[in-house]
Structures are given as C-alpha cells and as structure tokens.
Scaffold this motif. Structure first.
Motif, PDB file in Angstrom:
ATOM      1  N   PHE A  26      86.492  16.367 -18.128  1.00 31.94           N
ATOM      2  CA  PHE A  26      84.976  16.997 -17.745  1.00 31.94           C
ATOM      3  C   PHE A  26      84.337  15.470 -19.147  1.00 31.94           C
ATOM      4  N   TYR A  27      84.734  15.924 -19.911  1.00 26.95           N
ATOM      5  CA  TYR A  27      83.970  15.015 -20.854  1.00 26.95           C
ATOM      6  C   TYR A  27      84.570  13.201 -21.354  1.00 26.95           C
ATOM      7  N   PHE A  28      85.957  13.123 -20.367  1.00 26.98           N
ATOM      8  CA  PHE A  28      86.256  12.230 -20.659  1.00 26.98           C
ATOM      9  C   PHE A  28      85.512  11.071 -18.565  1.00 26.98           C
ATOM     10  N   LEU A  29      85.219  11.661 -18.138  1.00 23.57           N
ATOM     11  CA  LEU A  29      85.034  11.730 -16.941  1.00 23.57           C
ATOM     12  C   LEU A  29      83.272  10.727 -16.928  1.00 23.57           C
ATOM     13  N   LEU A  30      82.878  11.908 -17.922  1.00 31.46           N
ATOM     14  CA  LEU A  30      82.050  12.355 -18.384  1.00 31.46           C
ATOM     15  C   LEU A  30      81.099  10.525 -18.619  1.00 31.46           C
ATOM     16  N   ALA A  31      82.216  10.242 -20.172  1.00 30.11           N
ATOM     17  CA  ALA A  31      81.451   9.303 -20.785  1.00 30.11           C
ATOM     18  C   ALA A  31      81.326   7.593 -20.067  1.00 30.11           C
ATOM     19  N   ILE A  32      82.942   7.870 -19.598  1.00 26.86           N
ATOM     20  CA  ILE A  32      83.428   6.651 -18.025  1.00 26.86           C
ATOM     21  C   ILE A  32      82.207   6.614 -17.172  1.00 26.86           C
ATOM     22  N   PHE A  33      81.637   8.108 -16.031  1.00 23.05           N
ATOM     23  CA  PHE A  33      80.151   7.335 -15.580  1.00 23.05           C
ATOM     24  C   PHE A  33      79.342   7.236 -15.932  1.00 23.05           C
ATOM     25  N   SER A  34      78.528   7.749 -17.668  1.00 24.15           N
ATOM     26  CA  SER A  34      77.742   7.079 -18.512  1.00 24.15           C
ATOM     27  C   SER A  34      77.357   5.352 -19.164  1.00 24.15           C
ATOM     28  N   LEU A  35      79.032   5.173 -18.973  1.00 26.39           N
ATOM     29  CA  LEU A  35      79.382   3.802 -19.581  1.00 26.39           C
ATOM     30  C   LEU A  35      79.053   2.969 -18.550  1.00 26.39           C
ATOM     31  N   VAL A  36      79.898   3.088 -17.329  1.00 30.03           N
ATOM     32  CA  VAL A  36      79.476   2.119 -15.701  1.00 30.03           C
ATOM     33  C   VAL A  36      77.987   2.179 -16.024  1.00 30.03           C
ATOM     34  N   VAL A  37      77.185   3.590 -15.619  1.00 29.16           N
ATOM     35  CA  VAL A  37      76.023   3.683 -15.498  1.00 29.16           C
ATOM     36  C   VAL A  37      75.343   3.140 -15.590  1.00 29.16           C
ATOM     37  N   PHE A  38      74.879   3.264 -17.523  1.00 29.04           N
ATOM     38  CA  PHE A  38      73.734   2.481 -17.950  1.00 29.04           C
ATOM     39  C   PHE A  38      74.597   1.148 -18.852  1.00 29.04           C
ATOM     40  N   GLY A  39      75.595   0.900 -18.908  1.00 26.94           N
ATOM     41  CA  GLY A  39      75.556  -0.486 -19.111  1.00 26.94           C
ATOM     42  C   GLY A  39      75.842  -1.475 -17.773  1.00 26.94           C
ATOM     43  N   THR A  40      75.357  -0.942 -16.760  1.00 29.25           N
ATOM     44  CA  THR A  40      75.325  -2.606 -15.522  1.00 29.25           C
ATOM     45  C   THR A  40      73.404  -1.910 -15.066  1.00 29.25           C
ATOM     46  N   LEU A  41      72.824  -0.887 -15.763  1.00 24.49           N
ATOM     47  CA  LEU A  41      71.420  -0.978 -15.493  1.00 24.49           C
ATOM     48  C   LEU A  41      70.713  -1.378 -16.712  1.00 24.49           C
ATOM     49  N   ILE A  42      71.169  -1.430 -17.902  1.00 24.28           N
ATOM     50  CA  ILE A  42      70.676  -2.316 -18.843  1.00 24.28           C
ATOM     51  C   ILE A  42      71.069  -4.301 -18.890  1.00 24.28           C
ATOM     52  N   ALA A  43      72.454  -4.452 -18.200  1.00 23.37           N
ATOM     53  CA  ALA A  43      72.772  -5.773 -17.786  1.00 23.37           C
ATOM     54  C   ALA A  43      71.608  -6.724 -16.902  1.00 23.37           C
ATOM     55  N   HIS A  44      70.652  -5.833 -15.542  1.00 22.74           N
ATOM     56  CA  HIS A  44      70.079  -5.702 -14.912  1.00 22.74           C
ATOM     57  C   HIS A  44      68.944  -5.769 -14.622  1.00 22.74           C
ATOM     58  N   PHE A  45      68.480  -5.261 -16.283  1.00 25.61           N
ATOM     59  CA  PHE A  45      67.201  -5.046 -16.316  1.00 25.61           C
ATOM     60  C   PHE A  45      66.067  -5.638 -15.383  1.00 25.61           C
ATOM     61  N   ASN A  46      66.088  -6.325 -15.720  1.00 29.77           N
ATOM     62  CA  ASN A  46      64.921  -7.006 -14.959  1.00 29.77           C
ATOM     63  C   ASN A  46      64.810  -6.772 -13.645  1.00 29.77           C
ATOM     64  N   SER A  47      65.416  -7.309 -12.725  1.00 34.63           N
ATOM     65  CA  SER A  47      65.778  -6.909 -11.762  1.00 34.63           C
ATOM     66  C   SER A  47      64.819  -5.691 -10.719  1.00 34.63           C
ATOM     67  N   ILE A  48      65.676  -4.357 -11.749  1.00 31.91           N
ATOM     68  CA  ILE A  48      65.212  -3.473 -11.547  1.00 31.91           C
ATOM     69  C   ILE A  48      64.184  -2.844 -12.136  1.00 31.91           C
ATOM     70  N   LYS A  49      63.914  -3.608 -12.753  1.00 31.07           N
ATOM     71  CA  LYS A  49      62.469  -3.228 -12.767  1.00 31.07           C
ATOM     72  C   LYS A  49      60.991  -4.285 -12.237  1.00 31.07           C
ATOM     73  N   ILE A  50      61.461  -4.944 -11.450  1.00 33.73           N
ATOM     74  CA  ILE A  50      61.072  -5.951  -9.895  1.00 33.73           C
ATOM     75  C   ILE A  50      61.001  -4.654  -9.271  1.00 33.73           C
ATOM     76  N   GLY A  51      62.836  -4.596  -9.017  1.00 34.98           N
ATOM     77  CA  GLY A  51      61.943  -3.790  -7.546  1.00 34.98           C
ATOM     78  C   GLY A  51      61.539  -2.154  -7.413  1.00 34.98           C
ATOM     79  N   LEU A  52      60.788  -1.278  -8.857  1.00 32.05           N
ATOM     80  CA  LEU A  52      60.730  -0.478  -8.997  1.00 32.05           C
ATOM     81  C   LEU A  52      59.262  -0.449  -8.296  1.00 32.05           C
TER      82      LEU A  52
END
Length: 395
Positions: A130-156
């Motif tokens: 559980f905690y291993f997968l929780l950490a992996i999912f968190s890294l994938v999601v928040f890492g991607t969102l930080i890397a594409h922050f500007n495009s996400i802001k424009i989209g919102l």
C-alpha cells in the motif's frame, strides 16, 4: 434508594475490543454508540454481573484504590447508562445518527448495491504494498504537474461552460470511487462497510462512506482505510498522466491537477477529512477535535496547569490551539486581502448571475476565483456563530 444497594445490569448488546495498548472501545450495537475506556473502567465493567450491588463492586475493586460507591454510581448510571452500556429505565437512549457536521445528508447507495464493486477493488489494498504504491503514484502525479505547471494553469483559466460541466461530472465520479476505496479497504481487512451517502460539510458538497466498523481493526489497518480514498484518487490521476504522455492532450493534466488539489485539501488535519482521521488513529484519540478542545478549555479555565501536561495531552492542547489560531489567521488574511469582495459579496453574486442568465457574459471556471475567499470567510464565521449559540443554549 440507597446508592450502595443499586444493582447495575450490563446490556447484552455490547462489544468490547482493544483500541490501543491502554484503551478499549465499547460499542452498543443496538444504538450504535461507541466510547473509549481505560483498563480501570473495563475492570469495573467486568465486575457487573447483574447480581452485585455497588457496595459489593466497591469492595471487590474500589476501596483500596480510593473509589467510592458514589463514584461508581456516577460512572455506571451517570455515564455508561447514557450510552446504553448499563441498562437503566430512567435514561432515554437515542440511536446514533449521521455525524452532526454533515448537513442535509442522505443515502445514495446501499452497501449491498456496491458490494460487487467493493469485491473487485479490495485486492488493490495489500497492506504490504500500500505505502509503496501510494508513494509511486504521488511521485508520478505531482512530479508531472510541477513540470507542466504553466500549461495546466492556462488550461484551468480557459475552461468553458461545457468543459466546466464535464469537470463537475468527472469530479463527482472521482469522489464516488474515493468513497468506494474506503469501503473496499474496509472489506479487505475484514470490517463491515455501510452505505455511501451525500451531504454538505461546511457548505461544500461531499460524499461519505460509513466505515465506522474499522474501530475493530488495529491502528495500522485503520490508517490504511482512512488513506484508501486518497490512494484511489492518486491511482486515477496517475492513469490520466499516462494518457497525457500517450496523447499529449492537455485536458488530462487539467483533470489530474484538479484531483491533486482536492487531495491536498483532504489531508488537512484540522477539518474532518481523511487527514483528520489519519492523525486521530496515529495518536490514538477517537474524537480528536472534541478531546483537544476539552483539554484546552480546562487549561484556559485553570482546571489543568499546562506544566502538568504530559505526552498526548500536551499534543492535544497544541492541536486545539493551532486550529483556533489558523482560523483567525485565515479570516484575518481574507479580510485584509479582499475586504471589498467580502462587503460586496451579495451584490457581486447577484450581478454575476444576472449577466450569465441574460447572456451578457459566458461563465468560465476562472470566474469562481473571485467568490472563493468571501465564501470561505462567511462559512467560517457563520459556523463559529452557530456553534457558539448552540453551546450557550445548552448552558
């Protein structure tokens, strides 16, 4: 009747299970009440056999510990009887209802209806992974969102009305699977799960799953159940990120970011979201808000000296004090930052709705930004006032 001659009778409708090393949970299965008791209280309850009077119980337990028959009477008939744990004809006991902090709540789906989906989802909650997968999912999601922050802001900022409506539908679906996650984890560890419902918490629409039976589980299992909704949301957000990399469609990131924002709010330990229940189980205090406010009140009223606080009690005072200070900081910050928006809030809402319905303006997701702070301000103030008035009426 002389107090010493009173004979307490234990209700047959109770379950007793350990909560942590020093405390136990007693559940009244007929009325649904649950209370925490320490070992001393449990030892007294074990002496209640429907034949011994308070004097005899006092002789067996209390004399050498400084406990009197009057104290036993207050404990058994004054406290435990109000929960239906001790039978008493003089006490009217009401079945416990939905939590008071949920308003206008109702059942959406019965537990029998969601059972097939729960069974399909339950293998996702392996306590070893559980905690291993929780950490992996968190890294994938928040890492991607930080890397594409500007495009996400424009989209919102450029979501149109149709996309906004689609987003609301999507958010509702994610919330449903969030609650299904709680139910599935509950089922995985052998606890019963109840219905899924809908209501309002602090004027915000919420779904909720009845997983109150997790009090039977060990703390590490209870924490997994409490985090299971966030786990499912991160899984969905990770799938959206994967679709983004495959299709390069920005909307997948926009929806993923919306999930992520709700996750951060869900981890807030000062509101009754998942983070609150995780903290409650981590420190072993079932009713964290009530317990912390109670001991803080004793400190301010000089019933308890802060110098005499130890361990958990010190943390509870810190938690309650921090909670109150944060409320004042939030209200003060909103008042300083957007005082005009607070004063003219009714007028601004009326003007905006008039423009939308007369089609002079097209609604966009970004339009909500100017109303968020005033709504938070008024909801917080009115909630505090209602609580204060309610407490004064009780007195």
């Amino acid at each position: 009747m002389d107090v010493k001659s009173k004979i307490p009778v234990l209700s047959p409708n109770i379950e007793i299970l350990p909560f942590d090393k020093n405390e136990f949970i007693i559940k009244q299965t007929e009325y649904g009440h649950r209370i925490n008791v320490n070992k001393d209280t449990l030892d007294i309850i074990k002496l209640v056999d429907g034949k011994r009077n308070l004097q005899k119980i006092n002789e067996l337990y209390g004399i050498h510990k400084g406990v009197s028959a009057n104290l036993l009477d207050n404990l058994l008939f004054g406290t435990l009887a109000t929960y239906g744990i001790i039978e008493s004809a003089n006490v009217e006991i009401k079945k416990i209802g939905k939590p008071s902090y949920l308003k206008l709540s109702f059942t959406l789906l019965k537990n029998k209806t969601i059972l097939p989906i729960v069974r399909l989802m339950s293998p996702l909650f392996s306590d070893k992974l559980f905690y291993f997968l929780l950490a992996i999912f968190s890294l994938v999601v928040f890492g991607t969102l930080i890397a594409h922050f500007n495009s996400i802001k424009i989209g919102l900022e450029n979501l149109n009305f149709g996309q906004w409506a689609l987003y609301i539908l999507f958010a509702g679906t994610v919330l449903f699977f969030h609650e299904m996650g709680h139910a599935a984890a509950c089922h995985r560890f052998g606890a019963k799960f109840g219905d899924i419902g809908f209501g309002f918490y602090l004027l915000s629409p919420v779904m909720f799953a009845d997983v109150s039976d997790i009090w039977k589980l060990k703390p590490n299992k209870r924490i997994i159940v409490n985090l299971s909704g966030i786990y499912i949301e991160l899984l969905i957000a990770s799938i959206l990120v994967l679709f983004f990399f495959i299709t390069r469609t920005n909307n997948y990131l926009v929806y993923s970011s919306a999930i992520s924002l709700s996750l951060l709010a869900n981890l807030n330990p000062f509101l009754r979201y998942d983070g609150y229940w995780v903290l409650s189980d981590m420190i072993g205090v079932p009713n964290l808000r009530m317990a912390s406010n109670k001991i803080l009140k004793k400190v301010f009223q000089n019933e308890t000296s802060i110098r005499h606080l130890r361990g958990k009690d010190f943390f509870l005072v810190f938690y309650a004090l921090t909670s109150q200070i944060l409320i004042l900081i939030v209200l003060g910050g909103i008042l300083l930052y957007d005082s005009n928006g607070i004063i003219k809030f009714p007028e601004n809402v009326f003007t905006y709705l008039s423009e939308v319905f007369s089609r002079r303006s097209r609604p966009k997701f970004s339009d909500l930004y100017r109303f968020i702070l005033p709504i938070i301000f008024y909801v917080t103030v009115f909630s505090f006032l209602f609580s204060y008035i309610k407490e004064r009426q009780k007195k």
